[in-house]
Motif scaffolding. Structure first.
Motif, PDB file in Angstrom:
ATOM      1  N   THR A  21      28.559  -5.064   1.890  1.00  0.00           N
ATOM      2  CA  THR A  21      27.670  -4.881   3.061  1.00  0.00           C
ATOM      3  C   THR A  21      25.666  -4.204   3.060  1.00  0.00           C
ATOM      4  O   THR A  21      25.825  -4.498   1.826  1.00  0.00           O
ATOM      5  N   GLN A  22      25.114  -4.337   3.482  1.00  0.00           N
ATOM      6  CA  GLN A  22      23.879  -4.034   3.042  1.00  0.00           C
ATOM      7  C   GLN A  22      23.433  -3.074   2.778  1.00  0.00           C
ATOM      8  O   GLN A  22      22.970  -2.320   1.702  1.00  0.00           O
ATOM      9  N   GLN A  38      16.983   0.216   5.648  1.00  0.00           N
ATOM     10  CA  GLN A  38      17.393  -1.309   6.395  1.00  0.00           C
ATOM     11  C   GLN A  38      17.294  -2.406   6.656  1.00  0.00           C
ATOM     12  O   GLN A  38      17.192  -3.548   6.674  1.00  0.00           O
ATOM     13  N   ILE A  41      15.484  -4.543   3.845  1.00  0.00           N
ATOM     14  CA  ILE A  41      16.404  -5.206   3.130  1.00  0.00           C
ATOM     15  C   ILE A  41      16.530  -6.505   3.768  1.00  0.00           C
ATOM     16  O   ILE A  41      16.817  -7.771   3.648  1.00  0.00           O
ATOM     17  N   SER A  42      17.180  -6.259   5.276  1.00  0.00           N
ATOM     18  CA  SER A  42      17.292  -7.061   6.078  1.00  0.00           C
ATOM     19  C   SER A  42      16.511  -8.152   6.134  1.00  0.00           C
ATOM     20  O   SER A  42      16.955  -9.800   5.989  1.00  0.00           O
ATOM     21  N   MET A  45      16.880 -10.703   2.598  1.00  0.00           N
ATOM     22  CA  MET A  45      17.662 -11.007   2.700  1.00  0.00           C
ATOM     23  C   MET A  45      17.542 -12.232   3.670  1.00  0.00           C
ATOM     24  O   MET A  45      17.757 -13.498   2.875  1.00  0.00           O
ATOM     25  N   TYR A  62      28.267 -11.106   0.147  1.00  0.00           N
ATOM     26  CA  TYR A  62      27.441 -12.261   0.291  1.00  0.00           C
ATOM     27  C   TYR A  62      27.073 -12.540  -0.784  1.00  0.00           C
ATOM     28  O   TYR A  62      27.042 -12.444  -1.606  1.00  0.00           O
TER      29      TYR A  62
END
Length: 156
Positions: A21-22, A38, A41-42, A45, A62
């Motif tokens: 998970t993130q 979040q 980071i999204s 990514m 991931y």
């Protein structure tokens, strides 16, 4: 820390840990002294090309796309394995496709579709595990559908 250094740290962490998970990734980054939101980071990514892939133990984790900046013809194996299904013709909606994907991968698949088929696509809407592709016409939808189906059945 510079953005390029942050992206390299994220890559390193993803490549050396099985992250589901993130939130797990955020905790590992915090352990390295890097506190991110979040949303950040999204975005990072997505920029790196991090996607969900099957782990050796079963759950999806991931991983990094083999080719996150070039055409997907043929698609890298992680991209190919993330598309679970593509809709067939639906009366009155022949110019639309509905794709289901492994959760967490729709934004990356959207990017590849737009890169490869921009001249055929009116719009693509993506959520966590699906995409709605609206083609410019029925022929364009058929072209995209056929290519996506080929991606799903290609042998390694």
């Amino acid at each position: 820390m510079k953005k390029s250094e942050r992206l390299e740290l994220i890559k390193k962490i993803v490549l050396t840990n099985e992250i589901e998970t993130q939130h797990d990734l955020l905790e590992l980054l915090a352990a390295e002294g890097l506190r991110l939101t979040q949303a950040t980071i999204s975005r990072d990514m997505n920029e790196i090309g991090i996607i969900k892939i099957p782990s050796s133990k079963g759950p999806y984790i991931y991983g990094i796309s083999q080719d996150s900046h070039q055409s997907v013809s043929p698609p890298p194996k992680p991209i190919k394995s993330t598309i679970l299904s593509v809709s067939q013709h639906t009366s009155g909606l022949e110019h639309m496709l509905y794709l289901t994907v492994v959760p967490g991968n729709s934004r990356l698949i959207k990017r590849f579709l737009l890169e490869d088929f921009s001249e055929l696509i009116f719009s693509v809407l993506a959520d966590d595990d699906s995409l709605l592709l609206i083609a410019k016409d029925t022929a364009a939808a058929d072209t995209v559908r056929q290519k996506v189906e080929n991606w799903m059945t290609e042998q390694d």
